[in-house]
Design a protein around this motif. Structure first.
Motif, PDB file in Angstrom:
ATOM      1  N   GLN A 124       0.882  -1.145   0.056  1.00  0.00           N
ATOM      2  CA  GLN A 124       0.179   0.053   0.100  1.00  0.00           C
ATOM      3  C   GLN A 124       0.859   1.177   0.040  1.00  0.00           C
ATOM      4  N   ARG A 155      -5.660   5.516  -7.714  1.00  0.00           N
ATOM      5  CA  ARG A 155      -6.432   4.643  -6.962  1.00  0.00           C
ATOM      6  C   ARG A 155      -6.721   4.883  -5.653  1.00  0.00           C
ATOM      7  N   GLY A 156      -7.935   5.380  -5.424  1.00  0.00           N
ATOM      8  CA  GLY A 156      -8.592   5.517  -4.213  1.00  0.00           C
ATOM      9  C   GLY A 156      -8.165   7.216  -3.985  1.00  0.00           C
ATOM     10  N   ARG A 157      -8.607   7.735  -2.784  1.00  0.00           N
ATOM     11  CA  ARG A 157      -8.654   9.011  -2.491  1.00  0.00           C
ATOM     12  C   ARG A 157      -7.813   9.469  -1.201  1.00  0.00           C
ATOM     13  N   ASP A 158      -6.934   8.173  -0.844  1.00  0.00           N
ATOM     14  CA  ASP A 158      -5.852   8.652   0.415  1.00  0.00           C
ATOM     15  C   ASP A 158      -4.767   9.366  -0.326  1.00  0.00           C
ATOM     16  N   GLY A 189      -3.230   8.297  -3.444  1.00  0.00           N
ATOM     17  CA  GLY A 189      -4.141   8.664  -4.673  1.00  0.00           C
ATOM     18  C   GLY A 189      -3.887  10.291  -4.791  1.00  0.00           C
TER      19      GLY A 189
END
Length: 318
Positions: free
Chosen positions: A9, A36-39, A42
């Motif tokens: 990750q 990928r994603g909003r973290d 991302g």
């Protein structure tokens, strides 16, 4: 399991971002990261993609501006040729009859003739610069003796050197031999270097040294004139740059000679460098490999560039 999860990750996305940044630095302007994603990872990918897109647009804009500038210089130079030809014909006709004019008119005709010749030289240099910038120049290679070329250039400038009371001496070091080069372009480089040395030599002797080595030939031009201030050695090859803007060009140069010479040297796989000190003169060193098409040869020269080292070397080989 926690370590594996953190690696997948955090570490792997950062590694992919670093690899993409390297490819972007290498010229792949279309490089992007998968979001990928909003973290935080991302957001990092989104920021990277925005930066890459902005860089791509800016570079494309600068490339387009460069192409427009090149076309403008080339088109203007071509369009000015026709009126310049008419001016040259008229000035030559007037100059041929200048003996019949009063002194003031004769002087005006002489100035018209000189400036029209300089204007034509400037147009030719601008066209040459535009061709070099466009990358459409091809070398017309032929075998030539560099010492004979240097003697030929010195002979063509002998009247100018005599008028300015600047002696020019040429010596050979080692086996000069033959070099594969575009004779017209290399001769233009040598003429620019020697004419500049004569103009700025301050009445002192100009030394031209042709040194032959295994894989290259070096032509050095050393004058003992006003020299160069610290940092100016890197500026002399800039277009239209002048060490002293208030000083008039004795030989009617256009300010593009050294810039064109540098590009001509690079076309041959060689290089052109300068060194100087205030009050001690300047030294220009041109290094050409014997065969510019042989990219497997590592070219180096034993002729030093700094003027103190060059003077010591010259006294030894002389």
């Amino acid at each position: 399991l926690v370590s594996i999860l953190l690696t997948r990750q955090v570490v792997q996305p950062i590694r992919r971002a670093a690899e993409s940044a390297e490819r972007l630095r290498g010229g792949r302007l279309t490089e992007r990261l998968a979001v990928r994603g909003r973290d935080d990872i991302g957001r990092l990918a989104t920021s990277f993609n925005s930066m890459a897109e902005s860089m791509q647009k800016q570079i494309q804009r600068l490339e387009e501006l460069s192409r427009v500038q090149q076309r403008f210089v080339s088109d203007v130079s071509h369009e000015l040729r026709t009126p310049l030809t008419t001016i040259r014909m008229a000035s030559e006709l007037l100059y041929a009859s200048s003996d019949e004019f009063d002194p003031a008119s004769a002087k005006a005709v002489q100035l018209l003739q000189q400036q029209s010749e300089r204007f034509e030289t400037l147009l030719n240099d601008l066209l040459e610069i535009s061709r070099l910038d466009a990358g459409v120049v091809k070398l017309d290679l032929d075998s030539t003796d560099m010492r004979a070329m240097a003697d030929r250039v010195i002979e063509s400038l002998s009247s100018v050197a005599k008028d300015l009371a600047v002696p020019v001496e040429c010596i050979s070091v080692g086996d000069v031999g033959l070099v594969q080069c575009d004779v017209r372009r290399v001769e233009r480089i040598v003429r620019n270097l020697i004419s500049n040395a004569i103009e700025h030599g301050g009445g002192e002797t100009v030394h031209v040294v042709v040194s032959g080595e295994e894989n290259c030939v070096t032509i050095s031009v050393r004058d003992h004139g006003s020299g160069l201030k610290p940092g100016e050695a890197a500026l002399v090859f800039n277009r239209f740059w002048r060490a002293d803007p208030a000083r008039q060009r004795t030989l009617g140069g256009t300010g593009l000679g050294l810039a064109i010479s540098l590009e001509d040297a690079r076309l041959h796989g060689g290089w052109l460098e300068a060194d100087g000190e205030v009050g001690k003169g300047a030294h220009f060193r041109l290094v050409l490999q014997r065969d510019p098409l042989d990219t497997s040869v590592s070219v180096s020269t034993n002729v030093p560039l700094p003027i103190a080292e060059f003077d010591s070397w010259l006294s030894e080989v002389s």
